[in-house]
Design a protein around this motif. Structure first.
Motif: not given
Length: 844
Positions: A507-521, A531-537
């Protein structure tokens, strides 16, 4: 650098251990030199050679800070002798960290044995002996305190600070070899000292590690020490400094360096972003017979050695590069060729790509405007090398910062091919500036970076796996709900890890706000560096990415990639030619090209009493920089039209340039005006100003986006923007339907505080009732840490419905262990009234 020479029997051990240690100098705030690069010396001339000739030699080598210590042998040690040192230094525009026989009692110990500890009155007496001397930079306190001694060292430091607020006192700390646990615990040891003393009070974090072993090799942990110094400095936004080996120690196993090795030592240190350098030693230490120390820059009889001219040349080069270096923040340090312990090989496809395989360092820096600089160092101290590079993005220009003038000069760079090359002397470094059309590249942050927090008991660090990891290592956890956190400054972030059959969901959070669940499988073979997760802007500023393990055998962290925004410094210089400075009166003139050390090689001056300058700036503090000279006189200083004090620009010697003769700090973040009125003397000179800019850490602080983005109302009520009743700008915020005393707009400031660390903050906001007559309100931050929940807040202030009222205070924000949450909100004594809010500020 061990400098505590506590008894004659301890002197041997002390000076031998000087070849690997760490020093912290601090002040609140930095006054000395107004952002001038520190070029200093340790082990000043012995008392028989304390004279004008010897101090002329020091000045001519471009030295600006001298360090003394006690106990010592044959060094200046009485009050009278120290005042002689101060007078000699002052006449030459230099500063001194002072000590005398009383300094032995400051810590209450001597080589582990108890001594009568100096009382506060004793500390005050030392300060009173020296604090009014213009050459006093600060005070020697302690050599290499253990962790249990930190509270006492901090108490002594704070007492000196109380007596002389601009003092830069010296506490000298253990190197990694003196820390239980060695290199792996060294960084945390330094950080513990910084947090004990208070990061906001420290001016410099400095270290000495000496590379030149008598078997011809370089010390195994030399680069690891520099990397630890850099990491600690960046973690707390502290300037760093390093010591330079200028002699040999036959007992401790160090060889005497030659001229090429001096150059190598200087530029290797600069590549790690230091803002100060100290020669160890200046004078040859003469401790016992036979003497185990070789001659240094000077021998024990006051004669220049073969190292004097090389040291003088390097001092001149650093002085010219200094104004640029002081404005740069280190981004990356990479190695080409052999890869020593504690270093990282340059990544493939780096924006500055070496096309030769020689041993070299490539360091990327950025200034506060985001402009990129690169320092290249030839790591070969025996041979000159021609080094070549390619810049695939082909920026329009690459210039070199000249070591003879400090100006940018042309290179052989071609923006058609992106190629550049130059010949480097043995150990030489060159500082290149890239044109502003070059976009600041993303930065790779390895999983071993000290800024990453790994929470939980199952985390392990695996190295040398040989499967394609970034820097050949990863961190991994095996227990669900354990997590990593990384706070960064920038506009985008990527989480990079491996995909493998043992991977699962995160589970990925940015600034304590949930973003999404990503898989490393993955069902196939291992896929490294994905690159499993990226956040721009993201808005330019501090943000925190958090990953929580939810399933699978392992959650792995390999690295992060961050696109930084523009850089910010705690202070920046404004030249006297800036159009925002007003020069009022009939006697003003302008002079440039004097060649005496003026900032930007120019200044403004007036000959008429009651002429004045005036400069309006935005920030939390200001320093007035001028030329002290025999023609100087008195100047009346005003801040925001309130008289502060009369300062003197007179000196018995000529042209002491870039002197910070007045400093004001602790102002509330915002717009302020400094004014100086000439009262006496032949000239009043303006060279420039050094501003403590600070920054507003809050997002959407004045609601000028027209929305309540970054604000919420979790404690009851509804928050909207309002365009009819506002303190400034086009919008304010209004809350209606309050149900509790703390029903108000709130903002999560956890990431801001983590990025800027513990210390002194300014907190303010403008408040107004929407109805009723009056109430009392305060602005608070609720903090969560390892000890639970606690609060910091402004004082209560009465607010009304008929006018806007500012609630403002200076707060010491601290926490124990890990900061888990920090929520800003407003509280009132009653909750029956709707309220308006505007123009909030949180600045460090």
């Amino acid at each position: 650098m061990r400098r505590t020479f506590v008894r004659f029997t301890s002197i041997v051990t002390a000076l031998s251990c000087m070849l690997t240690a760490i020093t912290i100098s601090f002040a609140s705030p930095a006054k000395a030199a107004g952002e001038e690069f520190v070029m200093g010396i340790f082990y000043v001339p012995t008392w028989p050679y304390t004279n004008a000739t010897q101090y002329d030699y020091i000045k001519d080598a471009h030295i600006n800070v001298l360090q003394t210590f006690y106990p010592n042998t044959n060094q200046p040690s009485t009050i009278s002798q120290m005042n002689t040192v101060l007078d000699l230094a002052a006449d030459r525009g230099m500063k001194v960290q002072v000590s005398d026989t009383r300094s032995e009692y400051l810590m209450g110990t001597r080589t582990g044995q108890p001594l009568p500890a100096a009382s506060d009155a004793d500390i005050d007496a030392i300060a009173n002996s020296y604090k009014n001397h213009p050459a006093t930079a600060g005070y020697y306190i302690q050599d290499e305190p253990h962790e249990f001694e930190f509270p006492r060292a901090a108490h002594v430091y704070n007492r000196f600070l109380m007596n002389q607020p601009d003092s830069m006192s010296n506490v000298n700390m253990f190197p990694d070899s003196g820390v239980p646990g060695g290199p792996s615990e060294h960084l945390s040891y330094m950080k513990k000292w910084v947090t004990t003393a208070g990061a906001s009070k420290l001016q410099y974090l400095s270290m000495d590690t000496y590379p030149f072993k008598d078997d011809g090799s370089i010390g195994s942990y030399y680069y690891q020490d520099l990397a630890n110094l850099r990491a600690a400095g960046l973690s707390y936004n502290l300037k760093t400094a390093a010591y330079l080996q200028a002699n040999g120690d036959n007992l401790a196993g160090y060889r005497r360096p030659n001229a090429n090795e001096l150059r190598w030592n200087v530029y290797n240190s600069l590549a790690y972003g230091v803002k100060g350098l100290y020669w160890f030693t200046w004078f040859q230490p003469e401790i016992y017979t036979p003497n185990n120390f070789t001659t240094a820059i000077m021998d024990g009889s006051g004669n220049k050695t073969d190292l004097y001219t090389p040291a003088q040349t390097l001092g001149s080069e650093v002085k010219k590069l200094g104004p640029t270096l002081m404005g740069l923040t280190s981004r990356d340090v990479y190695f080409k060729g052999t890869i020593p312990t504690g270093t990282t090989e340059i990544p493939a496809n780096y924006f500055w790509n070496p096309t030769t395989s020689f041993n070299q360092i490539l360091s990327h820096f950025a200034n506060e405007d985001g402009r990129s600089y690169v320092m290249v160092v030839n790591r070969d101290y025996a041979n000159s090398r021609t080094l070549s590079f390619n810049l695939p993005s082909k920026p329009s220009a690459v210039t070199e910062v000249s070591k003879s003038t400090g100006a940018e000069v042309s290179t052989n760079y071609s923006n058609t091919t992106g190629n550049i090359s130059a010949t480097f002397l043995p150990g030489e470094g060159k500082l290149y500036a890239i044109s502003s059309d070059f976009n600041l590249p993303a930065t790779n942050v390895n999983d071993s970076d000290a800024a990453i927090t790994y929470s939980g008991s199952s985390w392990l660090h695996s190295t040398s796996r040989g499967v394609g990891d970034y820097a050949d290592d990863v961190h991994h956890a095996s227990v669900n709900n354990e997590y990593f956190e990384y706070t960064f400054n920038g506009t985008s972030v990527e989480y990079i890890t491996e995909k493998e059959t043992s991977g699962g969901n995160v589970d990925i959070y940015i600034d304590n706000v949930f973003q999404q669940t990503v898989s490393t499988y993955t069902s196939g073979s291992r896929l490294p560096m994905q690159t499993i997760y990226s956040k721009t802007g993201l808005s330019n500023g501090p943000h925190t990415i958090k990953g929580v393990k939810k399933s699978g055998t392992f959650m792995t962290v390999d690295s992060f990639k961050v696109t930084p925004g523009s850089m910010q410094r705690q202070a920046s210089k404004t030249n006297d030619t800036f159009e925002g400075i007003t020069y009022s009166g009939t006697g003003w003139g302008y002079s440039d090209g004097r060649g005496t050390g003026d900032y930007k090689n120019d200044l403004h001056y007036t000959t008429m009493n009651n002429d004045y300058f005036q400069y309006t700036f935005t920030g939390t503090g200001i320093e007035f920089l001028t030329d002290m000279d025999t023609s100087g006189g008195n100047v009346d200083i005003y801040i925001d039209n309130v008289f502060q004090q009369t300062i003197s620009t007179y000196s018995t010697s000529s042209h002491k340039t870039q002197q910070a003769v007045y400093s004001k700090t602790g102002l509330s973040y915002g717009t302020h005006t400094i004014k100086g009125v000439k009262k006496s003397g032949t000239y009043m000179v303006v060279d420039g100003f050094s501003e403590h800019k600070g920054s507003n850490l809050l997002a959407n602080s004045g609601f000028e986006s027209g929305t309540t983005t970054s604000w919420s109302a979790p404690y009851g009520g509804t928050v909207t923007t309002n365009s009819t009743n506002r303190h400034s700008g086009a919008y304010s915020a209004k809350i209606v339907g309050r149900t509790q005393l703390f029903s108000s707009p709130t903002q999560d400031v956890t990431s801001m505080l983590k990025t800027n660390n513990q210390g002194i903050y300014h907190l303010s906001g403008w408040l107004k009732l929407a109805a009723g007559t009056s109430d009392r309100a305060q602005i608070a931050i609720r903090l969560g840490d390892d000890l639970g929940t606690h609060w910091v807040n402004t004082n209560w202030k009465t607010i009304h419905s008929t006018e806007w009222t500012q609630n403002s205070d200076t707060l010491n924000i601290t926490w124990t262990g890990k900061l888990t949450s920090a929520i800003l909100y407003i509280q009132t004594e009653t909750y029956g009234y709707d309220m308006y809010f505007d123009d909030f500020i949180l600045s460090h």
